[in-house]
Write a protein that holds these residues in place. Structure first.
Motif, PDB file in Angstrom:
ATOM      1  N   MET A  52      13.662   1.426   7.011  1.00 12.76           N
ATOM      2  CA  MET A  52      13.472   2.506   7.983  1.00 12.76           C
ATOM      3  C   MET A  52      12.464   2.124   9.073  1.00 12.76           C
ATOM      4  N   ALA A  53      11.463   1.307   8.742  1.00 12.89           N
ATOM      5  CA  ALA A  53      10.416   0.947   9.695  1.00 12.89           C
ATOM      6  C   ALA A  53      10.038  -0.527   9.556  1.00 12.89           C
ATOM      7  N   PRO A  54      10.944  -1.426   9.936  1.00 14.09           N
ATOM      8  CA  PRO A  54      10.678  -2.854   9.756  1.00 14.09           C
ATOM      9  C   PRO A  54       9.448  -3.362  10.488  1.00 14.09           C
ATOM     10  N   ALA A  55       9.117  -2.776  11.638  1.00 13.62           N
ATOM     11  CA  ALA A  55       7.940  -3.224  12.388  1.00 13.62           C
ATOM     12  C   ALA A  55       6.653  -2.934  11.610  1.00 13.62           C
ATOM     13  N   PHE A  56       6.619  -1.808  10.909  1.00 17.19           N
ATOM     14  CA  PHE A  56       5.437  -1.466  10.104  1.00 17.19           C
ATOM     15  C   PHE A  56       5.241  -2.487   8.991  1.00 17.19           C
ATOM     16  N   ILE A  57       6.288  -2.817   8.288  1.00 21.38           N
ATOM     17  CA  ILE A  57       6.195  -3.764   7.182  1.00 21.38           C
ATOM     18  C   ILE A  57       5.849  -5.163   7.700  1.00 21.38           C
ATOM     19  N   ALA A  58       6.424  -5.539   8.821  1.00 19.20           N
ATOM     20  CA  ALA A  58       6.149  -6.860   9.394  1.00 19.20           C
ATOM     21  C   ALA A  58       4.683  -6.985   9.831  1.00 19.20           C
ATOM     22  N   ALA A  59       4.078  -5.869  10.217  1.00 16.96           N
ATOM     23  CA  ALA A  59       2.683  -5.898  10.664  1.00 16.96           C
ATOM     24  C   ALA A  59       1.773  -6.114   9.478  1.00 16.96           C
ATOM     25  N   ILE A 112       9.067   0.395  -1.266  1.00 18.63           N
ATOM     26  CA  ILE A 112       8.656  -0.472  -0.153  1.00 18.63           C
ATOM     27  C   ILE A 112       9.891  -1.006   0.562  1.00 18.63           C
ATOM     28  N   ALA A 113      10.889  -1.444  -0.186  1.00 16.24           N
ATOM     29  CA  ALA A 113      12.122  -1.952   0.424  1.00 16.24           C
ATOM     30  C   ALA A 113      12.825  -0.860   1.223  1.00 16.24           C
ATOM     31  N   ARG A 114      12.859   0.351   0.692  1.00 15.26           N
ATOM     32  CA  ARG A 114      13.494   1.462   1.400  1.00 15.26           C
ATOM     33  C   ARG A 114      12.764   1.743   2.705  1.00 15.26           C
TER      34      ARG A 114
END
Length: 84
Positions: free
Chosen positions: A77-84, A71-73
């Protein structure tokens, strides 16, 4: 199927490992496949919100289908996805 005995062992080993490596005080939770807590321990020096944070992180791993390191990796790579 994860047993309570196994969950308790995981928690104890994780806390000991964190302490041995000099990590900040930890809270460790082990969830069953349905996302319910089997075992949870919080170092008495850990902040008050640690149980909720540990549970949310574990639930995220279950929901995404992979571990916290992955998940951290992916978050890198896709911070916007995780933030959503």
């Amino acid at each position: 199927m994860l047993t309570l005995e196994q969950a308790n062992r995981i928690v104890d080993v994780a806390l000991a490992e964190g302490h041995g490596k000099g990590f900040h005080p930890l809270c460790v939770v082990v969830l069953d496949a349905g996302g319910h807590a089997l075992a949870l321990k919080r170092d008495e020096r850990a902040s008050i919100s640690r149980p909720e944070i540990a549970t949310a992180k574990a639930a995220g791993c279950l929901g995404m289908g992979f571990g916290g390191r992955e998940i951290a990796r992916r978050a890198q790579m896709a911070p916007a996805f995780i933030a959503a």
